[in-house]
Design a protein around this motif. Structure first.
Motif, PDB file in Angstrom:
ATOM      1  N   UNK A  65     -74.394   9.490 -11.365  1.00 17.87           N
ATOM      2  CA  UNK A  65     -75.101   8.763 -12.426  1.00 17.87           C
ATOM      3  C   UNK A  65     -76.259   7.950 -11.863  1.00 17.87           C
ATOM      4  N   UNK A  66     -76.097   7.418 -10.649  1.00 18.76           N
ATOM      5  CA  UNK A  66     -77.180   6.654 -10.041  1.00 18.76           C
ATOM      6  C   UNK A  66     -78.388   7.537  -9.766  1.00 18.76           C
ATOM      7  N   UNK A  67     -78.151   8.751  -9.313  1.00 21.47           N
ATOM      8  CA  UNK A  67     -79.251   9.644  -8.958  1.00 21.47           C
ATOM      9  C   UNK A  67     -79.923  10.240 -10.194  1.00 21.47           C
ATOM     10  N   UNK A  68     -79.118  10.669 -11.160  1.00 27.19           N
ATOM     11  CA  UNK A  68     -79.665  11.413 -12.297  1.00 27.19           C
ATOM     12  C   UNK A  68     -79.818  10.573 -13.563  1.00 27.19           C
ATOM     13  N   UNK A  69     -79.259   9.370 -13.614  1.00 22.90           N
ATOM     14  CA  UNK A  69     -79.307   8.567 -14.833  1.00 22.90           C
ATOM     15  C   UNK A  69     -80.682   8.005 -15.134  1.00 22.90           C
ATOM     16  N   UNK A  70     -80.781   7.395 -16.319  1.00 20.20           N
ATOM     17  CA  UNK A  70     -82.073   6.895 -16.768  1.00 20.20           C
ATOM     18  C   UNK A  70     -82.295   5.421 -16.529  1.00 20.20           C
ATOM     19  N   UNK A  71     -81.313   4.729 -15.938  1.00 24.37           N
ATOM     20  CA  UNK A  71     -81.445   3.299 -15.658  1.00 24.37           C
ATOM     21  C   UNK A  71     -81.452   3.074 -14.160  1.00 24.37           C
ATOM     22  N   UNK A  72     -82.286   2.147 -13.701  1.00 24.77           N
ATOM     23  CA  UNK A  72     -82.369   1.842 -12.266  1.00 24.77           C
ATOM     24  C   UNK A  72     -81.227   0.954 -11.799  1.00 24.77           C
ATOM     25  N   UNK A  73     -80.542   0.283 -12.714  1.00 28.66           N
ATOM     26  CA  UNK A  73     -79.543  -0.709 -12.293  1.00 28.66           C
ATOM     27  C   UNK A  73     -78.159  -0.460 -12.893  1.00 28.66           C
ATOM     28  N   UNK A  74     -77.985   0.648 -13.599  1.00 32.08           N
ATOM     29  CA  UNK A  74     -76.695   0.941 -14.224  1.00 32.08           C
ATOM     30  C   UNK A  74     -75.631   1.261 -13.174  1.00 32.08           C
ATOM     31  N   UNK A  75     -74.424   0.720 -13.361  1.00 34.47           N
ATOM     32  CA  UNK A  75     -73.258   1.064 -12.550  1.00 34.47           C
ATOM     33  C   UNK A  75     -72.304   1.846 -13.440  1.00 34.47           C
ATOM     34  N   UNK A  76     -71.913   3.026 -12.988  1.00 35.04           N
ATOM     35  CA  UNK A  76     -71.056   3.900 -13.791  1.00 35.04           C
ATOM     36  C   UNK A  76     -69.725   4.119 -13.102  1.00 35.04           C
TER      37      UNK A  76
END
Length: 557
Positions: A65-76
């Protein structure tokens, strides 16, 4: 098309290698990794798939999720809401169904991102979000009652019923119940008190470590996490046959909807949070804090898919951990990757100590987490705003607790839509206006009506009945220039009104049709119902002059 797809993939803008930014991300990642560790364990246990699945999800989904997600600071990773949804699934289909659902839901969320559905979350009203959060918090707290009392109850039943049954089953446990309650209370006290004394110290981890040490030294008769794998499991695609697909596609849709909603809400909250300044100043923080909702769906879908391949749970963006990440000074996705590596290091080097953690300690962590999910000030603000918003919040929370999370959002949206439409309908009005200028003979037979607001299905019949009630009119002039909205039902009702009046011998003149409504009124046939095409006016004075000439001819006849 290529540019549209490329926008959903990682790019150079995702990386910032400046030393100050890298240090900030490293520190934030270490901080949130320590905070996330006990939560990953706890949510895995709460979902019924075990602590190892929670750790795997935090690592694999966190990186993807960090690599492909749309947020720079999201933790999944694993979350309380997802654990609530998965518990009944595990009870019905077994823990082996969870990776299958993770893969299916991941594919659905990716497709939603590719279809550009990321903006849909902006239509979820505030009371629905708060009611949903309140309901989830209540479920998470109730789910911890069995572990807090040292009893084992079947996973997946109604949490309130399960909690009540656990109280009854614990009455004969004696020492075990006292120990588990003491551990839960101690963990809660440490988590609530330590931040006041040392805000930088990870209170949840300290609380769990202290509880584990005390339980080991005292040889307390409480259940422990037990053996954990010393490495990530080998990736393997879950077995999918037609029967499995039919049985699990419904739960997969529910999980996908929850993953999308929770992740987008978390990303939206993170984008609005203030970012601590970098040491020495500088940094394009506004740019880094922007998020792409469609890319976020793609990233979260891939994260759940990857987690399922490794035997983990479906993942979502985690609001609490994301908030910790932002407050710790995270600037880029590197912090989320560091957080996952911290948990991976625990899997590789510390499974022995972690296996001794009492389940009651994790229950204490989740009880405090549940209380922190709910802002009493926010709930009071919603309840004190309007009666409609209060009803929406309460209904959403009750349905979340009693029925299902996804259905709660759907019902909450329906209730909110009902009140919104009722409000619009009430704001829609028809006014009988006096004729402007000096009076003329026969003016009492001219009815001038101004339609305000919206001519739509919720108000069409009321407007039609009010105008029909005027029995003395020879000519009715309809002023439509103040209408903000006209839908097909409203246009159809307006056409029926014109036709009915014309059939009863009343001439209808229409003034002020806006350009944006003209096409719809023409297609539905409203303008065709006028006695003559010259009965459509842009100027009120000309419309009234035409009306007076009609009345004059009728009176003379």
């Amino acid at each position: 098309m290529i540019a549209s797809v490329r926008a959903l993939l990682p790019g150079r803008a995702d990386v910032d290698l400046r030393p100050r930014v890298a240090r900030a991300d490293l520190l934030a990642g270490l901080t949130v990794g320590v905070v996330a560790l006990p939560l990953a364990l706890a949510f895995g246990v709460s979902a019924g798939v075990g602590p190892a699945a929670g750790l795997v999800t935090a690592v694999v989904a966190g990186v993807v999720a960090a690599v492909f997600g749309g947020s720079h600071v999201q933790i999944s990773g694993p979350t309380g809401a997802m654990a609530v949804v998965l518990a009944p699934l595990v009870a019905q289909h077994g823990a082996g169904a969870v990776p299958v659902v993770a893969v299916l839901a991941g594919v659905l969320v990716v497709l939603a991102g590719v279809a550009r559905l990321g903006r849909v979350v902006t239509f979820v009203p505030w009371p629905v979000v708060e009611g949903f959060t309140l309901g989830i918090a209540a479920i998470i707290a109730l789910q911890q009652v069995p572990a807090a009392l040292g009893v084992t109850e079947p996973v997946g039943g109604n949490p309130l019923v399960t909690a009540v049954r656990a109280v009854g089953d614990s009455l004969g446990n004696g020492v075990t119940t006292l120990w588990t309650l003491a551990i839960v209370a101690a963990v809660a006290v440490v988590m609530l008190a330590l931040p006041r004394v040392a805000p930088a110290v990870p209170a949840s981890l300290v609380a769990v470590v202290l509880a584990t040490v005390v339980a080991q030294v005292a040889d307390a008769p409480v259940a422990r996490i037990g053996a954990l794998p010393a490495s990530l499991p080998a990736p393997a695609l879950p077995v999918l046959d037609a029967g499995t697909l039919r049985a699990l596609i419904g739960p997969a849709v529910a999980v996908a909807a929850l993953a999308a909603i929770e992740s987008l809400l978390s990303a939206r909250v993170a984008a609005a949070m203030p970012v601590p300044p970098l040491p020495g100043g500088g940094g394009d923080d506004d740019e880094l804090r922007r998020y792409d909702p469609d890319r976020e769906l793609v990233g979260q879908g891939l994260a759940s898919l990857a987690s399922g391949v490794f035997g983990g749970m479906p993942a979502t963006g985690a609001i609490a951990r994301t908030a910790v990440n932002v407050r710790a000074g995270a600037r880029t996705r590197a912090s989320a990757v560091v957080h996952a590596l911290v948990i991976l290091a625990v899997i590789a080097f510390a499974t022995g100590p972690v296996s001794a953690v009492p389940l009651a300690a994790l229950a204490g962590v989740l009880v405090v987490t549940a209380t922190r999910m709910v802002s009493l000030a926010t709930v009071r603000a919603v309840l004190g705003s309007t009666r409609a918003d209060a009803v929406v919040l309460v209904v959403t929370a009750v349905v979340t607790l009693a029925v299902d999370l996804v259905e709660a959002v759907q019902i909450g949206l329906l209730v909110a839509a009902f009140f919104a439409l009722r409000s619009v309908a009430k704001a829609t009005a028809v006014h009988r206006e006096p004729l402007p200028g000096p009076a003329h003979e026969g003016d009492e037979h001219i009815a001038l009506y101004r339609l305000d607001g919206a001519m739509f299905f919720g108000a069409a019949d009321r407007i039609r009945s009010e105008i029909r009630a005027d029995a003395d009119a020879y000519v009715v002039v309809l002023r439509l220039s103040h209408l903000r909205l006209v839908d097909a039902t409203g246009a159809h009702a307006l056409g029926e009104l014109v036709a009915d009046l014309e059939r009863s011998g009343v001439t209808v003149l229409v003034k002020g049709v806006q350009d944006r409504h003209r096409q719809l009124l023409t297609r539905v046939g409203v303008l065709d119902e006028l006695r003559h095409e010259s009965h459509l006016f842009d100027d009120l004075d000309r419309a009234l002059a035409h009306a007076r000439s009609h009345v004059g001819r009728r009176v003379a006849a």
